[in-house]
Design a protein around this motif. Structure first.
Motif, PDB file in Angstrom:
ATOM      1  N   PRO A   1       1.337   6.770   9.697  1.00 38.71           N
ATOM      2  CA  PRO A   1       1.082   7.167   8.338  1.00 38.71           C
ATOM      3  C   PRO A   1       2.089   8.357   7.928  1.00 38.71           C
ATOM      4  O   PRO A   1       2.738   8.926   8.455  1.00 38.71           O
ATOM      5  CB  PRO A   1      -0.530   7.924   8.657  1.00 38.71           C
TER       6      PRO A   1
ATOM      7  N   ASP B   1       3.397  -1.670   1.394  1.00 33.07           N
ATOM      8  CA  ASP B   1       2.561  -1.376   0.182  1.00 33.07           C
ATOM      9  C   ASP B   1       2.285   0.074   0.114  1.00 33.07           C
ATOM     10  O   ASP B   1       1.580   0.744   0.913  1.00 33.07           O
ATOM     11  CB  ASP B   1       1.326  -2.222   0.447  1.00 33.07           C
ATOM     12  N   LYS B   2       2.701   0.634  -1.075  1.00 34.74           N
ATOM     13  CA  LYS B   2       2.612   2.183  -1.363  1.00 34.74           C
ATOM     14  C   LYS B   2       1.856   2.286  -2.668  1.00 34.74           C
ATOM     15  O   LYS B   2       2.026   3.381  -3.399  1.00 34.74           O
ATOM     16  CB  LYS B   2       3.935   2.820  -1.368  1.00 34.74           C
ATOM     17  N   THR B   3       0.917   1.118  -2.890  1.00 36.54           N
ATOM     18  CA  THR B   3       0.112   1.438  -4.188  1.00 36.54           C
ATOM     19  C   THR B   3      -0.748   2.605  -4.095  1.00 36.54           C
ATOM     20  O   THR B   3      -0.987   3.274  -5.102  1.00 36.54           O
ATOM     21  CB  THR B   3      -0.624   0.196  -4.418  1.00 36.54           C
ATOM     22  N   ASP B   4      -1.068   3.336  -2.987  1.00 31.23           N
ATOM     23  CA  ASP B   4      -1.894   4.611  -2.940  1.00 31.23           C
ATOM     24  C   ASP B   4      -1.284   5.615  -3.417  1.00 31.23           C
ATOM     25  O   ASP B   4      -1.918   6.526  -4.027  1.00 31.23           O
ATOM     26  CB  ASP B   4      -2.520   4.854  -1.617  1.00 31.23           C
ATOM     27  N   LEU B   5       0.110   5.768  -3.592  1.00 31.92           N
ATOM     28  CA  LEU B   5       0.794   6.630  -4.285  1.00 31.92           C
ATOM     29  C   LEU B   5       1.215   6.306  -5.368  1.00 31.92           C
ATOM     30  O   LEU B   5       2.182   7.175  -6.106  1.00 31.92           O
ATOM     31  CB  LEU B   5       2.150   6.890  -3.225  1.00 31.92           C
ATOM     32  N   GLY B   6       0.884   5.317  -6.006  1.00 29.89           N
ATOM     33  CA  GLY B   6       1.666   4.786  -7.380  1.00 29.89           C
ATOM     34  C   GLY B   6       2.868   4.288  -7.308  1.00 29.89           C
ATOM     35  O   GLY B   6       3.525   4.055  -8.301  1.00 29.89           O
TER      36      GLY B   6
ATOM     37  N   ARG C   1       5.193  -1.855  -4.166  1.00 32.02           N
ATOM     38  CA  ARG C   1       5.702  -2.305  -3.095  1.00 32.02           C
ATOM     39  C   ARG C   1       7.386  -1.539  -2.857  1.00 32.02           C
ATOM     40  O   ARG C   1       8.292  -1.818  -3.783  1.00 32.02           O
ATOM     41  CB  ARG C   1       5.713  -3.661  -3.103  1.00 32.02           C
TER      42      ARG C   1
END
Length: 245
Positions: free
Chosen positions: A149, A117-122, A125
């Motif tokens: 990280p 999950d890389k939703t923090d970067l927009g 998945r």
């Protein structure tokens, strides 16, 4: 973060990839890509992203001849991107030695247990960064980046996987020619390199910066200056002498 999975000894996931080729849609299966073949795979977070474009993909493309000489049939670049993005990235990178695999829905990556999950970067998945050697659809060896990280890039590089296959594999020479536009001596040096079958990067320098650049990197003020694997060879005459030796 979900625990990343090492799947050595297991078969690759059974997936159908939707690929756009010659303006037509095609279905490409894992059987098409892996059955009866020795295949190198490297997977990365995204096309056109910094580390993927500057280092990860280019080095696999550069070392492809060495992989092929050591029994590898094909090299696959997998990313959770659609086929249009992957096709444009291949053109941008001149990645003629690689097979671009668009895992647009993440089915293959999820089956590998490496969808993160890389939703923090927009990004949504995406694939964790890894490489592997696959023989007839069975994973022999995996190099998975450490679960820490950011976007670590420590073990999935092309050199590490090639060293696993054959630690004595002959790697292509890295050659740079610092040249002057219209210079006959530069043309002669490049012709000699062509005769030797060496691919090179030509770096033309204009009059404003040539002397300073060449003085700094080669200790000489004149063009051409040729480097092979980090070693200064020198002028066209020096290149000729180098290969005569």
């Amino acid at each position: 973060m979900t625990q990343l999975q090492n799947r050595e000894g297991q078969r690759v996931p059974d997936v159908v990839f939707r690929v756009r080729d010659n303006n037509e849609w095609q279905n490409v299966t894992t059987g098409d890509l892996f059955a009866g073949k020795t295949v190198v795979v490297f997977s990365l977070p995204g096309a056109f992203t910094p580390t993927c474009s500057s280092t990860h993909l280019p080095r696999y493309n550069e070392l492809a001849p060495a992989f092929f000489e050591n029994g590898v049939d094909s090299i696959l670049c997998v990313s959770v991107n659609d086929t249009f993005v992957m096709n444009e990235w291949a053109k941008d990178q001149e990645a003629q030695n690689l097979v671009m695999v668009p895992d647009g829905n993440g089915d293959f990556t999820e089956g590998m247990g490496l969808l993160v999950d890389k939703t923090d970067l927009g990004f949504g998945r995406r694939s964790w960064r890894y490489s592997m050697l696959v023989k007839d659809g069975v994973i022999e060896k995996m190099f998975i980046e450490p679960q820490e990280p950011g976007d670590p890039f420590k073990v999935s590089d092309a050199d590490t996987l090639l060293d696993y296959i054959n630690k004595d594999a002959k790697k292509p020479d890295q050659v740079v020619v610092f040249s002057k536009p219209g210079c006959p001596h530069c043309a002669r040096a490049k012709a000699i390199l062509d005769e030797q079958g060496l691919a090179y990067v030509d770096v033309p320098l204009d009059n404003k910066i040539r002397g300073k650049v060449l003085g700094a990197v080669a200790g000489q003020m004149t063009a051409p200056q040729v480097f092979i694997n980090g070693t200064l060879i020198g002028s066209a005459d020096d290149v000729e002498t180098y290969f005569k030796r």
